[in-house]
Design an enzyme around this catalytic site. Structure first.
Site, PDB file in Angstrom:
ATOM      1  N   TYR A  66      58.136 -32.689  -5.941  1.00 30.35           N
ATOM      2  CA  TYR A  66      56.833 -32.639  -6.632  1.00 30.35           C
ATOM      3  C   TYR A  66      56.037 -31.431  -6.117  1.00 30.35           C
ATOM      4  O   TYR A  66      55.546 -30.611  -6.900  1.00 30.35           O
ATOM      5  CB  TYR A  66      56.040 -33.930  -6.393  1.00 30.35           C
ATOM      6  CG  TYR A  66      54.555 -33.738  -6.607  1.00 30.35           C
ATOM      7  CD1 TYR A  66      53.694 -33.630  -5.520  1.00 30.35           C
ATOM      8  CD2 TYR A  66      54.039 -33.586  -7.881  1.00 30.35           C
ATOM      9  CE1 TYR A  66      52.346 -33.397  -5.714  1.00 30.35           C
ATOM     10  CE2 TYR A  66      52.693 -33.352  -8.084  1.00 30.35           C
ATOM     11  CZ  TYR A  66      51.846 -33.255  -6.988  1.00 30.35           C
ATOM     12  OH  TYR A  66      50.511 -33.003  -7.182  1.00 30.35           O
ATOM     13  N   LYS A  98      54.731 -27.654  -8.037  1.00 32.16           N
ATOM     14  CA  LYS A  98      53.387 -27.050  -8.058  1.00 32.16           C
ATOM     15  C   LYS A  98      53.454 -25.614  -7.540  1.00 32.16           C
ATOM     16  O   LYS A  98      52.882 -24.682  -8.107  1.00 32.16           O
ATOM     17  CB  LYS A  98      52.414 -27.873  -7.199  1.00 32.16           C
ATOM     18  CG  LYS A  98      52.082 -29.230  -7.774  1.00 32.16           C
ATOM     19  CD  LYS A  98      51.444 -29.128  -9.154  1.00 32.16           C
ATOM     20  CE  LYS A  98      51.074 -30.475  -9.728  1.00 32.16           C
ATOM     21  NZ  LYS A  98      50.529 -30.380 -11.091  1.00 32.16           N
ATOM     22  N   SER A 132      47.959 -28.315  -6.278  1.00 29.64           N
ATOM     23  CA  SER A 132      47.719 -29.337  -5.264  1.00 29.64           C
ATOM     24  C   SER A 132      47.795 -28.743  -3.862  1.00 29.64           C
ATOM     25  O   SER A 132      48.565 -27.818  -3.612  1.00 29.64           O
ATOM     26  CB  SER A 132      48.769 -30.449  -5.403  1.00 29.64           C
ATOM     27  OG  SER A 132      48.738 -31.315  -4.291  1.00 29.64           O
TER      28      SER A 132
HETATM   29  C1  WQD Z   1      46.555 -40.605   1.881  1.00 30.63           C
HETATM   30  C2  WQD Z   1      46.685 -41.106   3.310  1.00 30.63           C
HETATM   31  C3  WQD Z   1      48.855 -42.025   3.828  1.00 30.63           C
HETATM   32  C4  WQD Z   1      48.606 -45.529   1.252  1.00 30.63           C
HETATM   33  C5  WQD Z   1      49.331 -37.419  -2.426  1.00 30.63           C
HETATM   34  C6  WQD Z   1      49.975 -36.182  -2.994  1.00 30.63           C
HETATM   35  C7  WQD Z   1      48.903 -35.244  -3.486  1.00 30.63           C
HETATM   36  C8  WQD Z   1      48.052 -35.971  -4.473  1.00 30.63           C
HETATM   37  C9  WQD Z   1      47.399 -37.168  -3.790  1.00 30.63           C
HETATM   38  C10 WQD Z   1      48.931 -35.719  -6.695  1.00 30.63           C
HETATM   39  C11 WQD Z   1      48.039 -40.752   3.935  1.00 30.63           C
HETATM   40  C12 WQD Z   1      47.765 -43.088   3.931  1.00 30.63           C
HETATM   41  C13 WQD Z   1      48.338 -44.339   1.892  1.00 30.63           C
HETATM   42  C14 WQD Z   1      48.692 -46.738   2.002  1.00 30.63           C
HETATM   43  C15 WQD Z   1      48.184 -45.508   3.985  1.00 30.63           C
HETATM   44  N1  WQD Z   1      48.828 -36.412  -5.574  1.00 30.63           N
HETATM   45  N2  WQD Z   1      48.116 -44.342   3.241  1.00 30.63           N
HETATM   46  N3  WQD Z   1      48.471 -46.679   3.350  1.00 30.63           N
HETATM   47  O1  WQD Z   1      49.871 -38.530   0.330  1.00 30.63           O
HETATM   48  O2  WQD Z   1      47.649 -37.440   0.987  1.00 30.63           O
HETATM   49  O3  WQD Z   1      48.575 -37.060  -1.297  1.00 30.63           O
HETATM   50  O4  WQD Z   1      48.471 -38.023  -3.364  1.00 30.63           O
HETATM   51  O5  WQD Z   1      48.330 -34.757  -7.044  1.00 30.63           O
HETATM   52  O6  WQD Z   1      49.529 -34.135  -4.096  1.00 30.63           O
HETATM   53  O7  WQD Z   1      50.682 -35.522  -1.973  1.00 30.63           O
HETATM   54  O8  WQD Z   1      47.664 -39.279  -0.696  1.00 30.63           O
HETATM   55  O9  WQD Z   1      46.605 -41.484  -1.011  1.00 30.63           O
HETATM   56  O10 WQD Z   1      49.158 -41.365  -0.840  1.00 30.63           O
HETATM   57  O11 WQD Z   1      47.747 -40.998   1.181  1.00 30.63           O
HETATM   58  O12 WQD Z   1      47.984 -45.487   5.218  1.00 30.63           O
HETATM   59  O13 WQD Z   1      48.955 -47.848   1.473  1.00 30.63           O
HETATM   60  O14 WQD Z   1      46.643 -42.537   3.284  1.00 30.63           O
HETATM   61  O15 WQD Z   1      49.770 -42.154   4.905  1.00 30.63           O
HETATM   62  O16 WQD Z   1      47.819 -40.462   5.306  1.00 30.63           O
HETATM   63  P1  WQD Z   1      48.503 -38.080  -0.051  1.00 30.63           P
HETATM   64  P2  WQD Z   1      47.813 -40.856  -0.406  1.00 30.63           P
END
Ligand code: WQD
Length: 339
Positions: A149, A153, A124
């Site tokens: 997590y 990785k 990741s």
């Molecule tokens: C994306 C953006 C949030 C929800 C994680 C893991 C990564 C992979 C994907 C496993 C961020 C914003 C989110 C919401 C928001 N997982 N957001 N409101 O955190 O980039 O990555 O998930 O493999 O390893 O780290 O993904 O989709 O959670 O967030 O504003 O209700 O959307 O702050 O900027 P992230 P995400």
């Protein structure tokens, strides 16, 4: 050629099973069903025309994994997705994450050592933390301790490299995913979050279908074009195809040892841009508000995909509109046809 796909009933795993069949491979699925539904097997069958072999198995059970290697001896490649992946939960329950993600990896590597030569590891971009330079290349330093997590990785990549350095005859490719979103164009498989979605796009689609009241944008005071965080969103079907490309790369005689690739589009998109892209692609107006930042979020990250294009021979083809519309078609399907 039989390929073992651990976590093969999960979001990325199920899409990869489909692309393996499309490329002429024979997938053998292993899944403990801790974060997936056995009915996904039927959904996959509707797409590929037959039900792949499936073993319900806890990869942390050394005896079960050794038994698997006896019952499935002619495995020529392994794609290892099976791992816990919720960033927030990993902070609350680190030992659960370290136990599961390391025991399963090591049991698998030991059971198939000398038998299944080609090993694709699901890594990741989270290993980069907040990169100093963007787009981030595979040569960038990997941070640690942004979350247990993310640590699992990064340390798993080190375990694999140490194994290769010890003279193992495995070939290993680690794929560092950016943000996988979207669904198969049949709308028969897609992301199935358990409970309240942690990730942005499933939260968007559940809000659009009326399961959630509104979306909270976690912060709009970042140093980005519109103040919301930037990520490299990649269509899950493009991501699945990258695993086929990794297997093909390792089947070449000139591939030795270990290599690692960024699997993204090379483009950064903000949260607000994703919300507006969804509205444009689907015609559905979204109810959202700006809220406080979420702890642990990096401000912006997107991938340099030069190495993947040149050496892996893979490049993402699908754009944000495909990601949003396919995610929406899946949400509508699953809400009318619960598994
Ligand atoms: C994306 C953006 C949030 C929800 C994680 C893991 C990564 C992979 C994907 C496993 C961020 C914003 C989110 C919401 C928001 N997982 N957001 N409101 O955190 O980039 O990555 O998930 O493999 O390893 O780290 O993904 O989709 O959670 O967030 O504003 O209700 O959307 O702050 O900027 P992230 P995400």
């Amino acid at each position: 050629m039989k390929i073992l796909v651990t976590g093969g009933l999960g979001f990325i795993g199920s899409h990869t099973v489909v692309e393996l069949v499309n490329a002429g491979y024979e997938p053998v699925i292993v899944d403990d069903l801790s974060n997936s539904d056995p009915k996904i097997l039927d959904q996959i069958a509707k797409i590929i025309g037959y039900k792949p072999v499936f073993h319900k198995l806890d990869l942390c059970n050394e005896h079960s994994v050794k038994e698997l290697a006896v019952n499935e001896p002619d495995i020529e490649g392994i794609i290892h997705f099976a791992a816990y992946k919720a960033v927030g939960e990993s902070v609350q329950k680190p030992l659960k994450y370290y136990r599961n993600n390391f025991y399963s990896l090591i049991n698998l590597l030991e059971a198939y050592h000398g038998k299944a030569l080609n090993f694709v590891f699901s890594s990741s971009c989270t290993v980069y933390g907040q990169p100093e330079q963007l787009p981030v290349t595979e040569a960038a330093p990997v941070q640690s301790a942004q979350s247990p997590y993310g640590n699992t990785k990064q340390i798993a990549e080190e375990i694999l490299q140490d194994m290769i350095a010890s003279g193992s005859d495995y070939k290993v490719v680690s794929l560092r995913y950016f943000n996988p979103v979207g669904a198969h164009d049949s709308a028969l498989i897609g992301e199935l979050p358990i409970g309240v979605p942690q990730n942005l796009v499933p939260f968007i689609t559940q809000t659009a279908i009326g399961k959630r009241q509104k979306i909270t944008v976690f912060g709009d005071d970042y140093n980005t074009p519109d103040g919301s965080c930037v990520r490299d969103y990649i269509h899950v079907v493009d991501l699945a195809k990258a695993h086929v490309a990794a297997l093909k790369l390792m089947q070449k005689d000139n591939f030795k040892g270990y290599d690692v690739f960024n699997i993204g589009t090379g483009n950064g998109t903000t949260v607000l841009q994703i919300i507006h892209a969804f509205e444009r692609a689907t015609g559905v107006k979204l109810n959202y508000e700006i809220g406080p930042r979420r702890g642990g979020d990096v401000e912006q990250v997107w991938g340099d995909v030069t190495k993947s294009t040149n050496k892996l021979g893979w490049k993402a083809k699908l754009g944000i509109d495909d990601m949003m519309s396919s995610a929406w078609e899946w949400e509508k399907y699953i809400s009318q046809n619960p598994l």
